[in-house]
Each structure stands twice: as C-alpha cells, then as structure tokens.
Design a protein around this motif. Sequence first.
Motif, short mmCIF file in Angstrom:
data_model
loop_
_atom_site.label_atom_id
_atom_site.label_comp_id
_atom_site.label_asym_id
_atom_site.label_seq_id
_atom_site.Cartn_x
_atom_site.Cartn_y
_atom_site.Cartn_z
N LYS A 165 15.67 1.78 9.76
CA LYS A 165 14.97 3.09 9.38
C LYS A 165 15.84 3.20 8.94
CE LYS A 165 13.25 2.02 13.82
NZ LYS A 165 12.55 1.35 14.10
N THR A 166 16.05 2.99 7.15
CA THR A 166 15.63 4.23 6.26
C THR A 166 15.19 5.05 5.81
OG1 THR A 166 14.30 3.12 4.39
CG2 THR A 166 16.31 2.17 4.90
N ILE A 167 15.48 6.20 5.11
CA ILE A 167 15.08 7.54 4.93
C ILE A 167 13.81 7.31 4.84
CG2 ILE A 167 14.93 9.63 4.03
CD1 ILE A 167 17.99 9.84 4.08
N SER A 168 13.11 6.33 3.57
CA SER A 168 11.98 6.78 3.13
C SER A 168 10.96 5.76 3.95
CB SER A 168 12.07 5.41 1.44
OG SER A 168 13.16 4.85 2.10
N ASN A 169 11.72 4.63 5.00
CA ASN A 169 10.81 3.41 5.67
C ASN A 169 9.85 4.51 6.55
OD1 ASN A 169 10.83 1.72 4.41
ND2 ASN A 169 12.38 0.69 5.68
N ILE A 170 11.09 5.62 7.10
CA ILE A 170 11.22 6.59 8.23
C ILE A 170 9.56 7.65 8.05
CG2 ILE A 170 11.75 8.32 9.90
CD1 ILE A 170 14.21 6.87 10.22
N GLU A 171 10.19 8.60 6.49
CA GLU A 171 8.99 9.58 6.06
C GLU A 171 7.94 8.55 5.71
OE1 GLU A 171 9.31 12.68 6.50
OE2 GLU A 171 11.23 11.97 7.74
N LYS A 221 5.68 7.86 8.73
CA LYS A 221 4.90 8.56 9.33
C LYS A 221 3.61 9.11 8.74
CE LYS A 221 9.07 11.49 10.30
NZ LYS A 221 10.20 12.22 11.05
#
Length: 114
Positions: A28-34, A37
């Motif tokens: 759950k890193t910022i880049s993986n999440i964004e 999505k």
Amino acid sequence: MVNKIYDLEQRTYLFAKSCRLKIQSLKKTISNIEDGKQLVRSSGSIAANYIEANEKLGDKDFKFRLKIARKEAKESMLWLKLLRDLNPNDLEFESLIDEADQLRKILSTIINKS
C-alpha cells in the motif's frame, strides 16, 4: 491467463478481475494506490464498453464504443507498466501487459473490419 478465452465479453471481464486481484496483492504505497485506482477504472472500462458495443444503437455507436474500449486497453497498459516498474520483483505484470495488448489488437481488428 494461460488459456485464451474466445468469448470477448468473458475475456475482458476476466482481465478486469485479474487487474483487481493484482492490485489487492500490492504493498500500500501512494503510487501503487493511485496507479491501482487508475488501472481498476481503465480495465473495467474495457469490459463495460465492449458489452455496450454489443448492445449497439447503430453502427456508429458500435464503432465508437469499441474505440473507447481500445483506448482503455492502451491506458491499462500504461498503468500496468508503471506498476511493474515500481514493483520490479513482481513477474505477474508481464502477463497482464500482454493481455491488455492482445485485447487492444483484437479490438483494433474488429474496428478495422466493421
């Protein structure tokens, strides 16, 4: 996705599902999440637009929906490549990128023949 499915509605559905399952398995890193999505949206849009194309209101609508699905396949490839490059130890991305590219080619063929 070793066995290729020739029902394109089912195949696009399974691609969208595989993308979602892959996203769920990532850190759950910022880049993986964004990026995840965005991948969820674009991969689902391939299936949704292909289904809508099959319920066409006319030839123009059919071709228009297929072009959107093809565009979303290209976009899915972008998000998958970014996710692959930022998660280099995960080899599953290559098969998803290949499937997105194959869907893009199939949709292009249908568009060109219609």
